[in-house]
Enzyme design. Sequence first.
Site, PDB file in Angstrom:
ATOM      1  N   HIS A  85       0.947  -1.056   0.001  1.00  0.00           N
ATOM      2  CA  HIS A  85       0.104  -0.046   0.130  1.00  0.00           C
ATOM      3  C   HIS A  85       0.795   1.409  -0.009  1.00  0.00           C
ATOM      4  O   HIS A  85       0.496   2.333  -0.726  1.00  0.00           O
ATOM      5  CB  HIS A  85      -1.044  -0.053   1.042  1.00  0.00           C
TER       6      HIS A  85
ATOM      7  N   HIS B  34      27.688  -5.599 -12.012  1.00  0.00           N
ATOM      8  CA  HIS B  34      28.460  -6.517 -11.211  1.00  0.00           C
ATOM      9  C   HIS B  34      27.710  -7.878 -10.843  1.00  0.00           C
ATOM     10  O   HIS B  34      28.281  -9.119 -10.644  1.00  0.00           O
ATOM     11  CB  HIS B  34      29.040  -5.965  -9.849  1.00  0.00           C
TER      12      HIS B  34
ATOM     13  N   ARG C  72      35.086 -10.807 -15.184  1.00  0.00           N
ATOM     14  CA  ARG C  72      35.250 -11.394 -13.831  1.00  0.00           C
ATOM     15  C   ARG C  72      33.950 -11.488 -12.697  1.00  0.00           C
ATOM     16  O   ARG C  72      33.986 -12.387 -11.863  1.00  0.00           O
ATOM     17  CB  ARG C  72      36.370 -10.430 -13.298  1.00  0.00           C
TER      18      ARG C  72
END
Length: 186
Positions: A45, A135, A168
Amino acid sequence: MERSFPRVIQNVVGGLHALGTPPKQEPDPVNQKDHVVRVAIGSDHRGFEAKEILKRYLTQLGYRVYDVGTFSSEQSVDYPDFAVKVAQKVASGECERGIMIDGMGIGSCMVCNKVRGIRAALCYDRDSIINSREHNNANVLTLGARHSPEELCELVKLWLETRFAGGRHWSRVNKIMAVERSNFGS
């Protein structure tokens, strides 16, 4: 006239050299539009008004928006009921991304992250938005309802358009998902 002759030669030779060498291409910008078409959205809400603003905005941008509720701010409701619906739409593949808004966004983030396959992120500014996507490959965004309409729209658009950087970060996201698959806590 002789003084300017070497400069003319330099300009001509430099121009010919530039024509024969393809221009160096810049890497793609970080914030490209991702392949997101369907977005699940929900709120309690307290987040209802923000959800309605975002629904209209995202529809104008061309996204297909799936509203899982709540459908009014008149009655107090429990955010877990709607957060789980957003997360399930994403986890099932029915939607590529999900957005959940409650008072602060904290509880909804906790709920969404209980659903297998969900990487929900509570974000509050541009840096946290970009990091959550680049990331962590977040697939659900949780927000607090206290942002201005302009800020809400800016943050959500940036989140939907920011790509996962991969590289990575893949191994780290895989480790997050490995924790989900493990038996920790059971």
